[in-house]
Design an enzyme around this catalytic site. Structure first.
Site, PDB file in Angstrom:
ATOM      1  N   ARG A   1       0.862  -1.182   0.000  1.00  0.00           N
ATOM      2  CA  ARG A   1       0.000   0.000   0.000  1.00  0.00           C
ATOM      3  C   ARG A   1       0.903   1.237   0.000  1.00  0.00           C
ATOM      4  NH1 ARG A   1      -3.703  -2.530  -1.662  1.00  0.00           N
ATOM      5  NH2 ARG A   1      -5.690  -2.960  -0.634  1.00  0.00           N
TER       6      ARG A   1
ATOM      7  N   HIS B   1      -1.817   0.925  -9.620  1.00  0.00           N
ATOM      8  CA  HIS B   1      -2.462  -0.057  -8.726  1.00  0.00           C
ATOM      9  C   HIS B   1      -3.097  -1.210  -9.524  1.00  0.00           C
ATOM     10  CE1 HIS B   1      -4.379  -0.549  -4.498  1.00  0.00           C
ATOM     11  NE2 HIS B   1      -4.199  -1.726  -5.085  1.00  0.00           N
TER      12      HIS B   1
HETATM   13  N1  LIG Z   1      -1.009  -3.784  -5.539  1.00  0.00           N
HETATM   14  C1  LIG Z   1      -2.019  -4.607  -5.676  1.00  0.00           C
HETATM   15  O1  LIG Z   1      -2.600  -4.731  -6.761  1.00  0.00           O
HETATM   16  C2  LIG Z   1      -2.434  -5.444  -4.495  1.00  0.00           C
HETATM   17  C3  LIG Z   1      -3.328  -6.506  -4.703  1.00  0.00           C
HETATM   18  C4  LIG Z   1      -3.660  -7.307  -3.631  1.00  0.00           C
HETATM   19  C5  LIG Z   1      -3.102  -7.068  -2.370  1.00  0.00           C
HETATM   20  N2  LIG Z   1      -2.243  -6.034  -2.213  1.00  0.00           N
HETATM   21  C6  LIG Z   1      -1.641  -5.781  -0.893  1.00  0.00           C
HETATM   22  O2  LIG Z   1      -0.941  -6.936  -0.466  1.00  0.00           O
HETATM   23  C7  LIG Z   1      -1.164  -7.083   0.931  1.00  0.00           C
HETATM   24  C8  LIG Z   1      -0.849  -8.496   1.386  1.00  0.00           C
HETATM   25  O3  LIG Z   1      -1.860  -9.386   0.948  1.00  0.00           O
HETATM   26  P1  LIG Z   1      -1.898 -10.907   1.480  1.00  0.00           P
HETATM   27  O4  LIG Z   1      -3.145 -11.488   0.939  1.00  0.00           O
HETATM   28  O5  LIG Z   1      -0.610 -11.593   1.192  1.00  0.00           O
HETATM   29  O6  LIG Z   1      -2.015 -10.642   3.061  1.00  0.00           O
HETATM   30  P2  LIG Z   1      -1.820 -11.701   4.245  1.00  0.00           P
HETATM   31  O7  LIG Z   1      -2.075 -13.081   3.757  1.00  0.00           O
HETATM   32  O8  LIG Z   1      -2.624 -11.185   5.389  1.00  0.00           O
HETATM   33  O9  LIG Z   1      -0.284 -11.601   4.597  1.00  0.00           O
HETATM   34  C9  LIG Z   1       0.268 -10.501   5.259  1.00  0.00           C
HETATM   35  C10 LIG Z   1       1.697 -10.819   5.687  1.00  0.00           C
HETATM   36  O10 LIG Z   1       2.237  -9.645   6.303  1.00  0.00           O
HETATM   37  C11 LIG Z   1       2.797  -9.995   7.561  1.00  0.00           C
HETATM   38  N3  LIG Z   1       2.666  -8.883   8.516  1.00  0.00           N
HETATM   39  C12 LIG Z   1       1.562  -8.182   8.845  1.00  0.00           C
HETATM   40  N4  LIG Z   1       1.858  -7.261   9.800  1.00  0.00           N
HETATM   41  C13 LIG Z   1       3.168  -7.414  10.076  1.00  0.00           C
HETATM   42  C14 LIG Z   1       4.058  -6.777  10.956  1.00  0.00           C
HETATM   43  N5  LIG Z   1       3.656  -5.797  11.785  1.00  0.00           N
HETATM   44  N6  LIG Z   1       5.331  -7.197  10.997  1.00  0.00           N
HETATM   45  C15 LIG Z   1       5.760  -8.193  10.186  1.00  0.00           C
HETATM   46  N7  LIG Z   1       4.964  -8.839   9.312  1.00  0.00           N
HETATM   47  C16 LIG Z   1       3.689  -8.449   9.251  1.00  0.00           C
HETATM   48  C17 LIG Z   1       1.956 -11.168   8.039  1.00  0.00           C
HETATM   49  O11 LIG Z   1       2.680 -11.881   9.030  1.00  0.00           O
HETATM   50  P3  LIG Z   1       2.061 -13.212   9.699  1.00  0.00           P
HETATM   51  O12 LIG Z   1       2.069 -14.236   8.608  1.00  0.00           O
HETATM   52  O13 LIG Z   1       3.020 -13.537  10.764  1.00  0.00           O
HETATM   53  O14 LIG Z   1       0.676 -12.857  10.146  1.00  0.00           O
HETATM   54  C18 LIG Z   1       1.764 -11.940   6.725  1.00  0.00           C
HETATM   55  O15 LIG Z   1       2.875 -12.762   6.478  1.00  0.00           O
HETATM   56  C19 LIG Z   1      -2.616  -6.636   1.109  1.00  0.00           C
HETATM   57  O16 LIG Z   1      -2.904  -6.283   2.449  1.00  0.00           O
HETATM   58  C20 LIG Z   1      -2.683  -5.458   0.175  1.00  0.00           C
HETATM   59  O17 LIG Z   1      -2.303  -4.290   0.879  1.00  0.00           O
HETATM   60  C21 LIG Z   1      -1.906  -5.223  -3.253  1.00  0.00           C
END
Ligand SMILES: NC(=O)c1ccc[n+]([C@@H]2O[C@H](COP(=O)([O-])OP(=O)(O)OC[C@H]3O[C@@H](n4cnc5c(N)ncnc54)[C@H](OP(=O)(O)O)[C@@H]3O)[C@@H](O)[C@H]2O)c1
Length: 312
Positions: free
Chosen positions: A227, A275
């Site tokens: 983000r 995005h």
């Molecule tokens: N650009 C785009 O087109 C697009 C599209 C889709 C998503 N996104 C972004 O990608 C993000 C990730 O998606 P996802 O589905 O992979 O999310 P997810 O499955 O919830 O994974 C998030 C990861 O971040 C880690 N994390 C969260 N808070 C943390 C912290 N304070 N310190 C260290 N690690 C932390 C989590 O650790 P744990 O495993 O230990 O919980 C997990 O490994 C979304 O939230 C969104 O912002 C962008």
């Protein structure tokens, strides 16, 4: 049992492909498309993205909210969604596959020093730059969740020296795993090409700042697909100017669309995409949502529920 009623309330996203996808995925679903919501007290589920203000207080029988996007920070901050309402984030195979393609494309681009070859071409300079072996190229992924793990799997196939950083410990064969704030700088020191795939939370906002860039090897690359507010923009501009960060690929921004006069648009060391790294695809996402609705109606637990205490 009465058939389920789902409200589509994504005013910025064309509804037609979603209507078709939901019809195929669950023929007995009653789908209503905002603003034609009918009797709001009949709506069981809402599928939303930038939902209109004033909507949620009308949905008195609402049982769960599905997000069109994987990042749910705006919905968690939404003043009208009751705190106890189950919120389901988007996890679907096309989103992951798209993200893995985007991230792999950018990592390979930087690994093979393409920005430098492009610069040399503009100067008609025939220079065979050395490229390190993949196993000597340090690639780091911030976030080892649904998307980060898939990207790591795809990048592993090239043999990169891969590190990941997450909140909780992970068992990931072949990767260096760093956990928690205490290990962030050690992780960054192992990241010549850094990919940000974190959710936006209080803990992660501004994480890509001057201190983080200084911890990376000189001349590193940044790919931000998490983000916009993960990046402190002035710190990134300073790190690009000093060469500490050689080049950045930015898909997400603090303000979207990016303002016309924003320096990123014309910056030689910045690649901007609007995005689009990964987009939710109606056919596959509708299957995930309707499967979850079936589960809920059968008394089973909902999948991909947001943990409000963690903020993602
Ligand atoms: N650009 C785009 O087109 C697009 C599209 C889709 C998503 N996104 C972004 O990608 C993000 C990730 O998606 P996802 O589905 O992979 O999310 P997810 O499955 O919830 O994974 C998030 C990861 O971040 C880690 N994390 C969260 N808070 C943390 C912290 N304070 N310190 C260290 N690690 C932390 C989590 O650790 P744990 O495993 O230990 O919980 C997990 O490994 C979304 O939230 C969104 O912002 C962008």
């Amino acid at each position: 049992m009465a058939k389920p009623t789902l409200l589509y309330a994504c005013p910025t996203v064309p509804a037609a492909p979603w209507v078709a996808a939901f019809k195929t995925a669950m023929p007995d679903l009653e789908l209503r498309v905002w603003p034609e919501i009918g009797d709001p007290a009949e709506i069981d589920y809402a599928f939303v993205w930038h939902p209109p203000l004033g909507l949620f207080p009308q949905l008195t029988a609402l049982r769960a909210v599905f997000s069109l996007g994987a990042g749910v920070e705006r919905l968690l901050d939404h003043a009208e969604i009751p705190a106890g309402m189950p919120l389901i984030r988007m996890v679907e195979p096309s989103l992951g596959a798209d993200m893995a393609i985007y991230v792999t494309m950018q990592v390979l681009h930087y690994h093979r020093r393409m920005p430098e070859f492009a610069r040399n071409q503009r100067q008609r300079a025939w220079v065979a730059l050395d490229v390190p072996m993949a196993r000597d190229r340090k690639v780091g992924i911030l976030g080892y969740g649904q998307l980060g793990a898939l990207c790591a799997e795809r990048l592993s196939a090239f043999g990169f020296a891969l590190s990941v950083w997450s909140r909780s410990p992970k068992d990931a064969a072949g990767l260096r795993v760093f956990t928690g704030r205490d290990r962030l700088e050690d992780f960054l020191a192992e990241s010549e090409i850094l990919v940000c795939l974190l959710p936006l939370t209080e803990d992660t906002s501004g994480i890509l700042n001057a201190k983080a860039f200084a911890a990376m090897p000189p001349g590193s690359y940044l790919i931000n697909v998490g983000r916009g507010p993960h990046v402190v923009e002035q710190d990134l501009l300073a790190a690009l100017a000093s060469g500490q960060i050689a080049h950045a690929t930015l898909d997400v921004f603090a303000q979207e669309p990016l303002a016309e006069d924003h320096p990123f648009w014309r910056h030689d060391q910045v690649t901007v995409t609007p995005h689009v790294a990964a987009r939710t695809q109606p056919q596959t996402a509708a299957l995930m949502i309707t499967d979850n609705i079936r589960r809920h109606r059968n008394g089973e637990c909902l999948l991909n529920l947001v943990d409000r205490s963690l903020g993602y």
